[in-house]
Design an enzyme around this catalytic site. Sequence first.
Site, mmCIF file in Angstrom:
data_model
loop_
_atom_site.group_PDB
_atom_site.id
_atom_site.type_symbol
_atom_site.label_atom_id
_atom_site.label_comp_id
_atom_site.label_asym_id
_atom_site.label_seq_id
_atom_site.Cartn_x
_atom_site.Cartn_y
_atom_site.Cartn_z
ATOM 1 N N THR A 1 0.816 -1.204 0.000
ATOM 2 C CA THR A 1 0.000 0.000 0.000
ATOM 3 C C THR A 1 0.858 1.266 0.000
ATOM 4 O O THR A 1 1.992 1.251 0.493
ATOM 5 C CB THR A 1 -0.900 -0.006 1.262
ATOM 6 O OG1 THR A 1 -1.491 1.274 1.431
ATOM 7 C CG2 THR A 1 -0.093 -0.318 2.529
ATOM 8 N N ASP A 2 0.281 2.350 -0.489
ATOM 9 C CA ASP A 2 0.993 3.643 -0.434
ATOM 10 C C ASP A 2 1.088 4.166 0.999
ATOM 11 O O ASP A 2 1.867 5.091 1.277
ATOM 12 C CB ASP A 2 0.315 4.679 -1.337
ATOM 13 C CG ASP A 2 -1.145 4.952 -1.002
ATOM 14 O OD1 ASP A 2 -1.691 4.337 -0.062
ATOM 15 O OD2 ASP A 2 -1.753 5.795 -1.691
ATOM 16 N N GLU A 3 0.323 3.573 1.912
ATOM 17 C CA GLU A 3 0.329 4.074 3.296
ATOM 18 C C GLU A 3 1.662 3.856 4.000
ATOM 19 O O GLU A 3 1.913 4.451 5.047
ATOM 20 C CB GLU A 3 -0.786 3.416 4.108
ATOM 21 C CG GLU A 3 -2.146 3.783 3.606
ATOM 22 C CD GLU A 3 -3.257 3.342 4.534
ATOM 23 O OE1 GLU A 3 -2.996 3.147 5.734
ATOM 24 O OE2 GLU A 3 -4.381 3.195 4.046
ATOM 25 N N TYR B 1 -1.711 -0.669 11.170
ATOM 26 C CA TYR B 1 -1.875 -1.322 9.863
ATOM 27 C C TYR B 1 -0.700 -0.998 8.945
ATOM 28 O O TYR B 1 -0.018 -1.885 8.425
ATOM 29 C CB TYR B 1 -3.203 -0.899 9.206
ATOM 30 C CG TYR B 1 -3.232 -1.189 7.715
ATOM 31 C CD1 TYR B 1 -3.249 -2.499 7.246
ATOM 32 C CD2 TYR B 1 -3.202 -0.150 6.769
ATOM 33 C CE1 TYR B 1 -3.238 -2.777 5.878
ATOM 34 C CE2 TYR B 1 -3.198 -0.416 5.420
ATOM 35 C CZ TYR B 1 -3.219 -1.722 4.969
ATOM 36 O OH TYR B 1 -3.195 -1.993 3.625
ATOM 37 N N LYS C 1 2.383 -3.329 7.347
ATOM 38 C CA LYS C 1 2.584 -3.474 5.897
ATOM 39 C C LYS C 1 4.004 -3.038 5.532
ATOM 40 O O LYS C 1 4.670 -3.676 4.712
ATOM 41 C CB LYS C 1 1.559 -2.640 5.112
ATOM 42 C CG LYS C 1 0.123 -3.149 5.181
ATOM 43 C CD LYS C 1 -0.062 -4.547 4.609
ATOM 44 C CE LYS C 1 0.119 -4.603 3.104
ATOM 45 N NZ LYS C 1 -0.209 -5.960 2.574
HETATM 46 P P1 NAD Z 1 -9.570 -7.463 2.521
HETATM 47 O O1 NAD Z 1 -9.563 -7.198 3.990
HETATM 48 O O2 NAD Z 1 -10.806 -7.187 1.752
HETATM 49 O O3 NAD Z 1 -9.173 -8.976 2.244
HETATM 50 C C1 NAD Z 1 -8.172 -9.646 2.972
HETATM 51 C C2 NAD Z 1 -8.361 -11.145 2.787
HETATM 52 O O4 NAD Z 1 -7.280 -11.818 3.459
HETATM 53 C C3 NAD Z 1 -9.671 -11.686 3.378
HETATM 54 O O5 NAD Z 1 -10.306 -12.540 2.451
HETATM 55 C C4 NAD Z 1 -9.220 -12.452 4.618
HETATM 56 O O6 NAD Z 1 -10.066 -13.549 4.931
HETATM 57 C C5 NAD Z 1 -7.831 -12.899 4.198
HETATM 58 N N1 NAD Z 1 -6.956 -13.156 5.360
HETATM 59 C C6 NAD Z 1 -6.767 -12.356 6.440
HETATM 60 N N2 NAD Z 1 -5.906 -12.942 7.301
HETATM 61 C C7 NAD Z 1 -5.528 -14.119 6.739
HETATM 62 C C8 NAD Z 1 -4.638 -15.147 7.120
HETATM 63 N N3 NAD Z 1 -3.961 -15.090 8.290
HETATM 64 N N4 NAD Z 1 -4.487 -16.219 6.313
HETATM 65 C C9 NAD Z 1 -5.177 -16.288 5.140
HETATM 66 N N5 NAD Z 1 -6.035 -15.347 4.717
HETATM 67 C C10 NAD Z 1 -6.204 -14.266 5.510
HETATM 68 O O7 NAD Z 1 -8.331 -6.641 1.945
HETATM 69 P P2 NAD Z 1 -8.149 -5.926 0.522
HETATM 70 O O8 NAD Z 1 -8.674 -4.551 0.615
HETATM 71 O O9 NAD Z 1 -8.607 -6.850 -0.547
HETATM 72 O O10 NAD Z 1 -6.557 -5.817 0.487
HETATM 73 C C11 NAD Z 1 -5.780 -6.855 -0.108
HETATM 74 C C12 NAD Z 1 -4.316 -6.462 -0.068
HETATM 75 O O11 NAD Z 1 -4.132 -5.239 -0.788
HETATM 76 C C13 NAD Z 1 -3.781 -6.189 1.336
HETATM 77 O O12 NAD Z 1 -2.463 -6.692 1.411
HETATM 78 C C14 NAD Z 1 -3.787 -4.667 1.459
HETATM 79 O O13 NAD Z 1 -2.791 -4.227 2.336
HETATM 80 C C15 NAD Z 1 -3.476 -4.276 0.021
HETATM 81 N N6 NAD Z 1 -3.975 -2.959 -0.418
HETATM 82 C C16 NAD Z 1 -5.302 -2.633 -0.289
HETATM 83 C C17 NAD Z 1 -5.756 -1.418 -0.773
HETATM 84 C C18 NAD Z 1 -7.231 -1.046 -0.693
HETATM 85 O O14 NAD Z 1 -7.576 0.076 -1.077
HETATM 86 N N7 NAD Z 1 -8.117 -1.898 -0.245
HETATM 87 C C19 NAD Z 1 -4.870 -0.520 -1.375
HETATM 88 C C20 NAD Z 1 -3.511 -0.878 -1.481
HETATM 89 C C21 NAD Z 1 -3.084 -2.112 -1.015
HETATM 90 O O1 TDX Z 2 -16.928 6.033 7.411
HETATM 91 C C1 TDX Z 2 -15.847 6.502 7.049
HETATM 92 N N1 TDX Z 2 -15.735 7.854 6.910
HETATM 93 C C2 TDX Z 2 -14.582 8.455 6.503
HETATM 94 O O2 TDX Z 2 -14.522 9.682 6.384
HETATM 95 C C3 TDX Z 2 -14.707 5.668 6.742
HETATM 96 C C4 TDX Z 2 -14.805 4.171 6.898
HETATM 97 C C5 TDX Z 2 -13.555 6.280 6.315
HETATM 98 N N2 TDX Z 2 -13.482 7.635 6.198
HETATM 99 C C6 TDX Z 2 -12.252 8.242 5.651
HETATM 100 C C7 TDX Z 2 -10.948 7.784 6.243
HETATM 101 C C8 TDX Z 2 -10.004 7.927 5.058
HETATM 102 O O3 TDX Z 2 -9.569 9.282 4.947
HETATM 103 O O4 TDX Z 2 -12.209 7.854 4.272
HETATM 104 C C9 TDX Z 2 -10.869 7.617 3.847
HETATM 105 C C10 TDX Z 2 -10.754 6.182 3.363
HETATM 106 O O5 TDX Z 2 -10.906 5.337 4.496
HETATM 107 P P1 TDX Z 2 -10.736 3.737 4.407
HETATM 108 O O6 TDX Z 2 -11.697 3.176 3.416
HETATM 109 O O7 TDX Z 2 -10.747 3.197 5.784
HETATM 110 O O8 TDX Z 2 -9.298 3.610 3.705
HETATM 111 P P2 TDX Z 2 -7.807 4.059 4.147
HETATM 112 O O9 TDX Z 2 -7.672 4.188 5.607
HETATM 113 O O10 TDX Z 2 -7.425 5.219 3.277
HETATM 114 O O11 TDX Z 2 -7.002 2.730 3.685
HETATM 115 C C11 TDX Z 2 -7.350 2.055 2.450
HETATM 116 O O12 TDX Z 2 -6.443 2.368 1.429
HETATM 117 C C12 TDX Z 2 -5.136 1.872 1.563
HETATM 118 C C13 TDX Z 2 -7.406 0.552 2.661
HETATM 119 O O13 TDX Z 2 -8.349 0.244 3.685
HETATM 120 C C14 TDX Z 2 -6.047 0.013 2.996
HETATM 121 O O14 TDX Z 2 -6.091 -1.390 3.107
HETATM 122 C C15 TDX Z 2 -5.105 0.397 1.896
HETATM 123 O O15 TDX Z 2 -3.797 0.029 2.237
#
Ligand code: NAD
Ligand code: TDX
Length: 332
Positions: free
Chosen positions: A121-123, A148, A152
């Site tokens: 992630t960019d975080e 988190y 990562k």
């Molecule tokens: P998500 O929470 O929707 O999915 C995570 C999945 O991993 C789930 O299906 C969960 O059951 C599984 N999991 C959790 N712990 C586990 C374990 N110990 N063993 C096996 N499976 C396990 O997450 P996501 O949003 O799909 O993110 C996927 C990846 O992408 C993560 O590594 C996250 O850091 C990265 N990422 C997410 C975003 C975003 O915007 N969502 C952005 C950049 C990077």
């Molecule tokens: O109800 C809400 N209201 C609100 O204002 C929620 C759930 C979030 N927010 C804000 C917090 C953040 O500024 O919205 C923005 C996005 O929030 P999230 O969906 O929780 O995402 P963020 O914390 O930015 O992280 C996401 O992007 C990077 C993913 O959850 C991570 O897994 C990924 O690494």
Amino acid sequence: MNSLLVTGGAGFIGANFVRWLVDNTTCTVTVLDKLTYAGNKASLDGLPPERVKLVVGDICDRPLVDSLVGDCDAVVHFAAESHNDNSLTNPAPFVTTNLVGTFTLLEAVRAQGKRYHHISTDEVYGDLELDDPERFCELTPYNPSSPYSATKAGSDLLVRAWVRSFGVQATLSNCSNNYGPYQHIEKFIPRQITNVLTGRRPKLYGTGANVRDWIHVDDHNAAVWLILNQGRIGETYLIGADGEKNNREVVEEILRQLGQAPDAYDLVVDRPGHDLRYAIDSTKLRQELGWLPQYPCFSDGLTAPIAWYQANETWWREAKDATEATYALQGQ
Ligand code: NAD
Ligand code: TDX
């Protein structure tokens, strides 16, 4: 690359990746997923059983991981504890899954000489000021804010060390905020869509001024496939689609598309340590590998996911009340 092990393939991005692979490649896929609260078997419904198999298990389980890694050409590692808000109330599973889980996979691919792609992630780079012209690039120093993002960041550094010390054939990608179907309704965009659909008002943390750089999940996944096949070993690629928006703009767009008044939202308690702004410079990915987003316009890209949540209430209904009850306890 004919057979892939996809960890976290029942989660949001992983399930979309598996669907993308079925539509765009001839690969067979084994999904390893623990099915935590964030995983959903139904996200893989309808996929051909001869192409996609689900193994329910933990990435920290070394014997299981060893046997699955032995049967594949490459591992794509999505599994993680992924929600910042949860990491602030209970960080323990973040340390276990994100750090120990990644370590377990690295040891398995090291022992068996398999290709590995690490999803991050960019975080990990921390945050930027709202008025800063800078964006993150591959050389930006790591500076994570939350449990988190710290776990990562740690997992990325393990991958880099395993490349350098043991010659593991790994690549890494760090992507910005994804939107699309099958995203858990705890996350910002699906939470607000399903709030409107259940007669609640969208909830903005703080003043809603924080900025995220949005990318359609299919654009992320197309980049992952490209890096897996053409990326240079040991390299990191940043993935982003120039989609910066502040949270208020995002909620206003959701309200507009759902036919509501633009100010029909509530401001609620802010997230502790809330990162101000993320922004990605994806020049390296574009110039080196020729990647381009297919969804360059956020409001156009959001239309189909909104329709998906409207049409698939059975997928999210059960989690909605419990998720909102948890947020309510935090004043959010
Ligand atoms: P998500 O929470 O929707 O999915 C995570 C999945 O991993 C789930 O299906 C969960 O059951 C599984 N999991 C959790 N712990 C586990 C374990 N110990 N063993 C096996 N499976 C396990 O997450 P996501 O949003 O799909 O993110 C996927 C990846 O992408 C993560 O590594 C996250 O850091 C990265 N990422 C997410 C975003 C975003 O915007 N969502 C952005 C950049 C990077
Ligand atoms: O109800 C809400 N209201 C609100 O204002 C929620 C759930 C979030 N927010 C804000 C917090 C953040 O500024 O919205 C923005 C996005 O929030 P999230 O969906 O929780 O995402 P963020 O914390 O930015 O992280 C996401 O992007 C990077 C993913 O959850 C991570 O897994 C990924 O690494």
